[in-house]
Each structure stands twice: as C-alpha cells, then as structure tokens.
Enzyme design. Structure first.
Site, mmCIF file in Angstrom:
data_model
loop_
_atom_site.group_PDB
_atom_site.id
_atom_site.type_symbol
_atom_site.label_atom_id
_atom_site.label_comp_id
_atom_site.label_asym_id
_atom_site.label_seq_id
_atom_site.Cartn_x
_atom_site.Cartn_y
_atom_site.Cartn_z
ATOM 1 C CG ASP A 112 61.942 4.774 -32.376
ATOM 2 O OD1 ASP A 112 62.916 5.301 -32.931
ATOM 3 O OD2 ASP A 112 61.792 4.762 -31.142
ATOM 4 C CG ASP A 117 55.143 8.354 -31.242
ATOM 5 O OD1 ASP A 117 55.379 7.369 -30.515
ATOM 6 O OD2 ASP A 117 55.983 9.266 -31.445
#
Length: 376
Positions: free
Chosen positions: A92, A271
């Site tokens: 990320d 996720d």
C-alpha cells in the site's frame, strides 16, 4: 506481469484468474494476509506457506519507510530478502495510514506532509518520492498514492478529494515510467478508484484510472465508515466499467461475508487485518460461525476448533485449550487464533474458486453465508 481470466460464473460476476508475477502465480480470488511492517503478526513464514497457503502478502509503505527505513531496505536488497519471503508482495502507498493521522498531517497539491506516529518527526510523501520509496521496498505490486476520502464525506468534499487523487495519479504514473525496478524483477502499480459513495464520481474515477492501469486496478475508500450496503452498491456500479482483463483489488476488506459478496461482484483480491487483529482478541472465524474464545462456555469443550477447517490448528488443539490460553494471557493463544483465522480466510477464497469453476458459486454463497456469520 499479467492477469489471465480463467472462468466466469454464469449467475454472478464472480470469476477465477491467474495473476502472473516474477515471484509466482497468484490464483484469484485471493485473500492477502497483512504484513504491515515486514511480518504477519504472530505467524511464521513457514506456516504462511505450508499450512495457511498464502500466495501473496502485504507490506505498508508508510510503516516501512519510517522503520526500518529505506537505507536498511535497500542495503538488504528489498523487502523480499529482508523478510525472507520469496512469494509475491503488494505494498500500500501509505495513503490510508496518512489519512488516519488526522491532526498531524496536511494535504496539498504537492503531496502529504505528516508527522511520524513513532517520534513526531516530519515527513513528506509526494507522488514522485512515493514511487521511489516503493521501488526501494521492492514489492511486485505497488499502489498509487491517493487520498482516502472518508466514507461519510459530502459530495463537494468527495469531488475535490477525487480531483487531487487524479492529479497525483498522473504524476505517479509519469514517475513510474521514468524509473526502473532495482532488484532484477518486474514491478507494476495499481491505480486506485476513489469517489466515496457517489456513483458518478466512482465511474469518473474508474475511467480516469484505467488510462494508467496495465495489470490491475484497486478500489479504495470503502469500508471506511459508509454502510455496507453502500459498499456493495459501489461495487455493482464499477463492475461493468472495469474491463474483464484487469485484476480488481478491493482494499482493506473485510469480513468473510464482505469477501463472498465482493467476489460475487467481480472482485479478485482482498486484504484485511481482521483475521489477525480479531484473532489476537479471541475471535475465531469458522465454517460453523464466529466464536469468542474467552467465553466460559468453551472451558470444557474438547471438540476441535473447526472440524471442517483447513488448518492443522483445527485438528490438533481443542476449544477448551485455546480458551485456557486466552484466559491465562499466553501469547500462544494469539498465535494459534491468528493462524486459524488466516487459514479459514484462505480456505474461504479457495472454496469460492472451486465453486466458480464448478458453476454453482451463487447458490453455494447463499447457502454458507448464514452459517459462517452466525454467533456460536
């Protein structure tokens, strides 16, 4: 790197595919365990590979940038070598973590200025240095820097936020094209679709982001305070907009029910910290429902944790034993519960793949949802 569509369900938008990377092929739909700072909390890599059967794990740019830092990661040869993980990694950009630092961050056209939650030191993420940072970390799949708009934002704020995300994306993509991988394997990046809960903004965001998508695209800014029904509505809006040959990643989601409903709406990748975070606090997800292992009702229940589960944990340790470990404050409790929950999540998406290929995914989903969401 490429995404290969394999099979589509006839009664929903669910599909199976293969995401080809230099560190291995990922079978989708897939759940990705979160390894924020270079480890999935409390879980051995051996167990991630052999028992949980994780195909890909996550790292977080914000946290890794602050600690251990870019000098260490580059000297180590990237995150794969640093944490001894030879399968794919996704990072990320840190946008969500910076979004969470309300009061100690400031957004501007240039980027995001923020203070470290560790020592208060001041830092700046721009689209350009965020690319450079993720190149040094070395993830197979990088996320573009974006602003994560709050789920309850009004339309004016959501539109303004999306405009900033789009301009950042253009700069991010330019920097990505001007730079190269550092460690001898291919990297790609996923643009992120924002737009809060406004269908026209989501479509506008997707159409813009798709100009920069080579392998896949991420859907961000959901499960951040908006009603669950709105999340599903946004996925329904985006499903026909995103081409079938792009991998679709729903960021930060979620519960087992969210995952199955996301798969039904064409999502390939998920996720969430829930399996490990909730596991550390005594919550177990099973094929028969959700259990709070601190409850006294399990004190003399010597049955398996989940008789139909896919993990060796399910068949080796009893409910009474795990209850005892939590009551005693033994760290082994958190480790076992985390491993169990991750194995359940990977089994969940594995069975979803199987039923998509067999052609009965929609009926199977509807049959298992009441069971796995019940409280035991």
């Amino acid at each position: 790197m490429r995404f290969e569509l394999i099979h589509k369900d006839s009664a929903s938008s669910a599909r199976t595919g293969l995401l080809h990377t230099d560190h291995g092929v990922i079978r989708t739909p897939i759940f990705m365990p979160v390894g924020t700072v270079g480890s999935v909390k409390g879980v051995y890599h051996r167990d991630l590979e052999e028992d949980i059967k994780a195909q890909i794990i996550l790292g977080n740019t914000y946290h890794l940038y602050l600690r251990p830092g870019l000098d260490t990661l580059r000297a180590a040869g990237g995150l794969h070598r640093f944490e001894s993980w030879d399968r794919p990694i996704l990072t990320d950009s840190g946008g969500f973590q910076v979004f969470s630092l309300t009061g100690i961050r400031k957004l501007s056209e240039e980027g995001c200025r923020f203070q470290s939650h560790i020592d208060g030191s001041r830092h700046m993420f721009t689209p350009e240095n965020n690319v450079d940072t993720q190149r040094i970390i070395g993830a197979d799949i990088m996320m573009a820097l974006d602003e994560c708009c709050p789920g309850d934002a009004d339309r004016e704020y959501a539109a303004k936020s999306l405009g900033l995300t789009q301009r950042w994306l253009e700069r991010y993509a330019n920097r990505f094209e001007q730079s190269s991988p550092l460690y001898g394997y291919e990297q790609t990046f996923f643009p992120i679709i924002q737009g809060c809960v406004y269908p026209d903004l989501r479509v506008k965001a997707a159409e813009h982001a798709l100009q920069y998508s080579k392998v896949g695209i991420a859907i961000g800014g959901l499960a951040v305070g908006e009603p669950t029904e709105k999340m599903y509505e946004m996925l329904d809006v985006l499903d026909p907009v995103i081409p079938q040959d792009k991998a679709r990643y729903l960021m930060g989601v979620g519960t087992p029910a969210n995952i199955l409903e996301g798969i039904a709406r064409g999502v390939d990748m998920f996720d969430c910290v829930m399996p490990t975070r909730n596991g550390r606090n005594g919550m177990l997800f099973t094929w028969n429902g959700v259990m709070n292992m601190r409850n006294a009702k399990w004190a003399q229940d010597f049955g398996e944790l989940d008789p139909s589960g896919a993990s060796f944990v399910d068949h080796k340790y009893s409910r009474a034993y795990l209850h005892h470990l939590f009551v005693a404050g033994e760290m082994f409790a958190a480790m076992l519960a985390s491993e169990h929950n991750l194995a359940f999540y990977l089994d969940l998406v594995g069975q979803a793949r199987q039923h998509i290929e067999e052609g009965d995914f929609a009926a199977w989903k509807d049959s298992v949802l009441p069971r796995i969401t019940s409280r035991l």
